[in-house]
Structure formats: structure tokens, C-alpha cells
Scaffold this active site. Structure first.
Site, PDB file in Angstrom:
ATOM      1  N   CYS A 138      42.516  37.477  35.093  1.00  0.00           N
ATOM      2  CA  CYS A 138      41.746  37.753  36.324  1.00  0.00           C
ATOM      3  C   CYS A 138      40.365  37.092  36.347  1.00  0.00           C
ATOM      4  O   CYS A 138      39.800  36.859  37.412  1.00  0.00           O
ATOM      5  CB  CYS A 138      41.622  39.250  36.545  1.00  0.00           C
ATOM      6  N   HIS A 231      35.172  40.744  39.859  1.00  0.00           N
ATOM      7  CA  HIS A 231      34.533  40.097  38.708  1.00  0.00           C
ATOM      8  C   HIS A 231      33.462  39.125  39.213  1.00  0.00           C
ATOM      9  O   HIS A 231      33.764  38.185  39.956  1.00  0.00           O
ATOM     10  CB  HIS A 231      35.567  39.302  37.890  1.00  0.00           C
TER      11      HIS A 231
END
Ligand SMILES: NC(=O)c1ccc[n+]([C@@H]2O[C@H](COP(=O)([O-])OP(=O)(O)OC[C@H]3O[C@@H](n4cnc5c(N)ncnc54)[C@H](OP(=O)(O)O)[C@@H]3O)[C@@H](O)[C@H]2O)c1
Length: 342
Positions: A138, A231
Site C-alpha cells: 500500500c 498513507h
């Protein structure tokens, strides 16, 4: 975390009809409503009433399943996904198990759609029509997407990145609360190595029947922060011939690729969104960027672009369980479907 995003993203999907929701034996017999953990999605009654099954490849085959979206932990995914593919199913995986195999793509359709050609080689090895397509860790997917127009246009090869990674990236229940509440955890096992190895494969080419790594080197320092989703990454790119900031912004904002041309249902209209405010992107405000509605969370947001002293500095944000997870896999399957591979 990933499985529930899949379940949500596949509601009313124009290409795929969900026939089974699977997890471990621990969840067998629970309804989706009993298992649901995604606080930002209101679960509808239809999905909420679906009963979860254990994961049994033969039973899925008997159901007539053709496509599997996998959010299995990496220590489980290896043999289970192989079995599904050996039974002729197309597997779109989030796990790390198969990512570095020489005939298995780490697909990010805006970056390396041509890597799908490796499926032909994989099918020959498996001696049937089944195959596995992976998506990246990710923390890598958003970075690879943001780097793509810059690497193509300016030939950058030196990338340093410091990450601020959300808790949902560690799965459910994830990091113990006492390790992260009011804290930053400056270590995520294997993450920094994966960012370089996977990034180089994704940005590389498929040539002469094999993957050729990109010359880009990604030096990463990864940290877990007390954020739910999204993120954030501080990216530093060094080059002696650094272009002007305006050229960089132009390359990013004008970027569009095959999924946009093919109008794939989960493809964001603008895969990279550049914010000019001094305090963006922020996970809480920008993680869900992306239009149309089906592409919510599929766009990467870049901001605080600064150029000077041969260094480009910027912040990049992507939704880890959507663009960096389930949404990435759904887009991969949409591309494979439209390309006639499934
Ligand atoms: N979270 C992210 O941002 C992210 C992004 C990209 C890739 N990934 C990767 O995606 C995968 C899933 O991550 P996650 O965050 O969704 O993890 P998670 O929240 O821990 O979910 C794991 C799922 O796998 C099921 N499972 C565990 N053991 C199983 C078994 N033996 N047989 C069948 N099912 C089993 C679990 O079922 P139960 O619910 O019954 O336990 C659960 O549904 C991992 O490989 C991860 O590295 C995650």
C-alpha cells in the site's frame, strides 16, 4: 480491512457479480453486518445480510466462480491463491506472496498496463487459464503512480521517501493501541525493502518475456502514525538537471493513462491531483480524493511541491485500502476484463 473494501466497491459493479464472501473459519456463518469494521461506509441491508463462508477453492470452483479478489494475509495467500489459479480462476491479490514471481505482474494500470502480457507466460506455466495478478504494497502504489509522469518526462532515478502510514495498513486489529496512541512507530517490518523492490518492478518494463527493473532507486524510511486511513509520504527527488516547478506541476496534472482512455469504472478522471494550498494533502481531507463516485479514494494527491538545490520535495497521499488495496485490485480486474484476459 481489504476484504470489506472489496465488498463495498463491488456493490452494483458493471462487470462483476459477487457470488461469495469468504474469510477464515473463525468468521464462517457470521453475517457481513456482524463482521463490519469500516467506519466510513454505511453498510446497506443487502450486503449486511450476506453470510460469510470459509475459504475453500474447490467449493468456489463448484459455484462457478471465475474471478477471486483476495485480501488474504501473506502467510496464507501463497498456497491458497495458487490453488485457486490452478483450478482456472483469475486471482487479483493484495498479498505479497506472489509479487516478485517472474511471470506475475504487480499491476498499477496507469503505470504498467503492458505488464499484463506476463499472464500469457504464467498461464503456460500453470497449464490452464487461471492466473494471479498482484497489486503492490500500500505504500508503493501511490508513490509509483506519482513518480510515473516524472520518471517518464524527466528521467529521475534517485528517490528518497519518508512515510507516515495509517493504522488500517496493518489490517484488523492491527497495531496494539498502547504502541500507537500518542506515538509514532518508526518501523514497519520489510516495508522499506518492499518499497524499493516493488517500485522498481512496477516502474520497469515487460520486455522479451521478462520483467526488467527500472533504474529508479527508492530509499525509504517507514513509520506508522495514529491515522485511520491514508498513507502520507514525504518524497525527495534528486537530479542535477532539476526542471522548473511549473514543468513538474504540468507533468503531474496532465497525467492520464490507459484506464482513463478506456473509461474503466474505477479509474479516477484525474489520477493525480495537485493541491497548491500550503497545508495539503492531509489524510483526513484528501484520502478519499477521486471522481466519479466509484473512483472515490483512487486518486493520488500531491502538494507542497518545492524545487531548489537540485532537489524536488513534495508530499504525496493515497488511500491505502482503496488505491493501495482493494480499489487497485478492482481496477486491475477491470483492465483484464476489458483487455479480454478474463
Ligand atoms: N490494509 C492495507 O492497507 C493493505 C494494502 C495493500 C495490501 N494489503 C495486504 O492485503 C492483505 C489483507 O490485509 P488486511 O489489511 O485486509 O488484513 P486483515 O484486516 O487482517 O484481514 C485478513 C483477512 O484474511 C482472512 N484470513 C486470515 N487467515 C485466513 C485463512 N487461513 N483462510 C482464509 N481467510 C483467512 C481474515 O479472516 P477473519 O476475518 O475470519 O480472520 C480476514 O478476512 C494482506 O496480505 C496485506 O498485506 C493490505
Amino acid at each position: 480491512m481489504i476484504g470489506q473494501r472489496f465488498a463495498h466497491m463491488l456493490i452494483g459493479h458493471p462487470y462483476f457479480e459477487v457470488v461469495a464472501y469468504c474469510a477464515s473459519d473463525r468468521s464462517e456463518g457470521k453475517t457481513m453486518a456482524q463482521a463490519w469494521k469500516l467506519s466510513d461506509i454505511e453498510l446497506d441491508d443487502d450486503l449486511g445480510s450476506k453470510v460469510i463462508q470459509g475459504t475453500n477453492a474447490n467449493a468456489l470452483k463448484k459455484h462457478g466462480v471465475e474471478v477471486v479478489f483476495s485480501g488474504l494475509p501473506s502467510d496464507v495467500a501463497g498456497p491458497v491463491e495458487d490453488e485457486l489459479a490452478e483450478l482456472g480462476m483469475a486471482v487479483f491479490s493484495n498479498a505479497a506472496s506472489h509479487r516478485m514471481e517472474p511471470d506475475t505482474p504487480i499491476l498499477v494500470p496507469e503505470v504498467n498496463a503492458e505488464h499484463l502480457a506476463s499472464i500469457e507466460v504464467q498461464r503456460k506455466r500453470r497449464k490452464n487459464n487461471g492466473f494471479i495478478v498482484t497489486n503492490a504494497n500500500c505504500s508503493v502504489t501511490g508513490l509509483a503512480l506519482g513518480l510515473k509522469p516524472l520518471v517518464d518526462r524527466f528521467g529521475f532515478t534517485e528517490v528518497d521517501v519518508a512515510t507516515y502510514q495509517a493504522l488500517s495498513g496493518a489490517g484488523y486489529p492491527g497495531v496494539p493501541s498502547l504502541d500507537i496512541l500518542g506515538n509514532v512507530h518508526p518501523f514497519i517490518k520489510n516495508e522499506e525493502e518492499k518499497m524499493n523492490a516493488e517500485g522498481r518492478k512496477i516502474l520497469g518494463s515487460w520486455s522479451g518475456g521478462r520483467f526488467v527493473d527500472s533504474p529508479v532507486v527508492i530509499e525509504a524510511s517507514c513509520a506508522r502514525v495514529s491515522v485511520r486511513d491514508g498513507h502520507l509520504e514525504a518524497v525527495f527527488i534528486r537530479d542535477r538537471k532539476m526542471p522548473e516547478k511549473e514543468e513538474i506541476i504540468k507533468a503531474l496534472t496532465h497525467f492520464s493513462a490507459k484506464p482513463q482512455k478506456m473509461k474503466l469504472p474505477s479509474a479516477p478522471d484525474h489520477p493525480i491531483i495537485v493541491r497548491t494550498e500550503s497545508d495539503r494533502p492531509q489524510p483526513i481531507l484528501d484520502a478519499n480524493a477521486g471522481t466519479p463516485e466509484r473512483a472515490r479514494g483512487m486518486a493520488v494527491t500531491i502538494g507542497r511541491i518545492r524545487v531548489g538545490g537540485g532537489v524536488l520535495r513534495m508530499f504525496l497521499l493515497s488511500h491505502n485500502t482503496i488505491r493501495g488495496g482493494a480499489g487497485g485490485s478492482v481496477l486491475n480486474a477491470e483492465l483484464a476484463y476489458k483487455e479480454g484476459i478474463i
